[in-house]
Design a protein around this motif. Structure first.
Motif, PDB file in Angstrom:
ATOM      1  N   SER A  42       0.863  -1.164  -0.082  1.00  0.00           N
ATOM      2  CA  SER A  42       0.069  -0.164   0.012  1.00  0.00           C
ATOM      3  C   SER A  42       0.876   1.363  -0.071  1.00  0.00           C
ATOM      4  CB  SER A  42      -0.947  -0.133   1.415  1.00  0.00           C
ATOM      5  OG  SER A  42      -0.131   0.001   2.362  1.00  0.00           O
ATOM      6  N   ASP A  63       0.525   9.915   6.083  1.00  0.00           N
ATOM      7  CA  ASP A  63      -0.373   8.827   5.454  1.00  0.00           C
ATOM      8  C   ASP A  63      -0.574   7.890   6.521  1.00  0.00           C
ATOM      9  OD1 ASP A  63      -1.653   6.987   4.352  1.00  0.00           O
ATOM     10  OD2 ASP A  63      -0.715   7.361   2.136  1.00  0.00           O
ATOM     11  N   THR A  64      -1.708   8.024   7.223  1.00  0.00           N
ATOM     12  CA  THR A  64      -2.276   7.357   8.426  1.00  0.00           C
ATOM     13  C   THR A  64      -2.627   5.807   7.959  1.00  0.00           C
ATOM     14  OG1 THR A  64      -4.171   8.022   8.342  1.00  0.00           O
ATOM     15  CG2 THR A  64      -2.957   9.097   9.817  1.00  0.00           C
ATOM     16  N   ASN A  65      -2.890   5.513   6.699  1.00  0.00           N
ATOM     17  CA  ASN A  65      -3.088   4.219   6.166  1.00  0.00           C
ATOM     18  C   ASN A  65      -2.117   3.688   5.999  1.00  0.00           C
ATOM     19  OD1 ASN A  65      -6.010   4.444   6.567  1.00  0.00           O
ATOM     20  ND2 ASN A  65      -6.106   5.584   4.432  1.00  0.00           N
ATOM     21  N   GLU A  89     -10.057   4.709  14.063  1.00  0.00           N
ATOM     22  CA  GLU A  89     -10.652   5.908  13.393  1.00  0.00           C
ATOM     23  C   GLU A  89     -11.131   7.105  14.324  1.00  0.00           C
ATOM     24  OE1 GLU A  89     -10.425   6.992   9.897  1.00  0.00           O
ATOM     25  OE2 GLU A  89      -9.213   5.374   9.969  1.00  0.00           O
ATOM     26  N   ARG A 160      -1.085   0.611  14.411  1.00  0.00           N
ATOM     27  CA  ARG A 160      -1.904   1.486  14.925  1.00  0.00           C
ATOM     28  C   ARG A 160      -1.735   1.361  16.465  1.00  0.00           C
ATOM     29  NH1 ARG A 160      -5.241   3.784  11.887  1.00  0.00           N
ATOM     30  NH2 ARG A 160      -5.409   3.206   9.809  1.00  0.00           N
TER      31      ARG A 160
END
Length: 189
Positions: A42, A63-65, A89, A160
């Motif tokens: 990703s 970019d947190t993803n 989230e 996370r």
């Protein structure tokens, strides 16, 4: 007889998959020569121009993803860093902000929401304490309680694991800290 047939078909399947795996590099190189680029992860670096009108004093894009941070200095030099990101989230804030303060060995106190979730946490941990979650350096953002900071717990990077902040290895936040003036533009996506 039925067991033997199932065993043979499993062997045939494994054999076919193995042959396909051996051929995969040639298929991928054929795609690359045709101008098609495949990315299996990703991770995709961003261009600052897609998010900001000018580079100004510098840009930090997190970019947190994909869990990485890109940092551009005012002269356009860009570096990438792996990060920790918020646990969920509802703890993640996205959008534009900026660096409003910088501290070496910052002290830390949990936010009111953290105290409700974790009443056993201490009210304050001074900078330099090994239990201080802000690590060696912190960039304070214009959003109250949000920081880009180091971490004493290196297992958090790439996961996370934070209560809202973006975390970096202490050596890397020290580098970003030294290259980031107050007023640097920041965007979390």
């Amino acid at each position: 007889m039925r067991k033997k047939t199932e065993l043979l078909s499993r062997r045939a399947f494994v054999s076919a998959v193995g042959a396909a795996a051996l051929a995969a590099p040639s298929v991928l190189s054929a795609q690359a020569t045709e101008g098609v680029v495949r990315n299996v992860g990703s991770f995709r670096p961003h261009q600052w121009q897609d998010h900001f009108e000018k580079i100004g004093k510098g840009i930090i894009l997190s970019d947190t993803n994909a869990r990485f941070l890109q940092h551009w200095t005012a002269d356009g030099e860009m570096r990438l860093y792996p990060t920790s990101v918020p646990l969920s989230e509802d703890l993640t804030r996205r959008g534009y902000t900026e660096v409003i303060d910088k501290k070496v060995a910052p002290g830390w106190g949990p936010t009111p929401a953290m105290r409700i979730r974790n009443p056993e946490w201490p009210a304050y941990i001074p900078g330099g304490d090994p239990l201080n979650p802000l690590g060696s350096h912190a960039l304070y953002l214009s959003w109250q309680y949000y920081r880009i900071h180091g971490t004493q717990d290196t297992r958090k990077i790439g996961r996370r694991s934070s209560n809202g902040c973006i975390g970096l290895y202490n050596a890397q936040i020290a580098e970003v800290f030294g290259r980031t003036p107050i007023g640097t533009q920041v965007k979390l996506i």
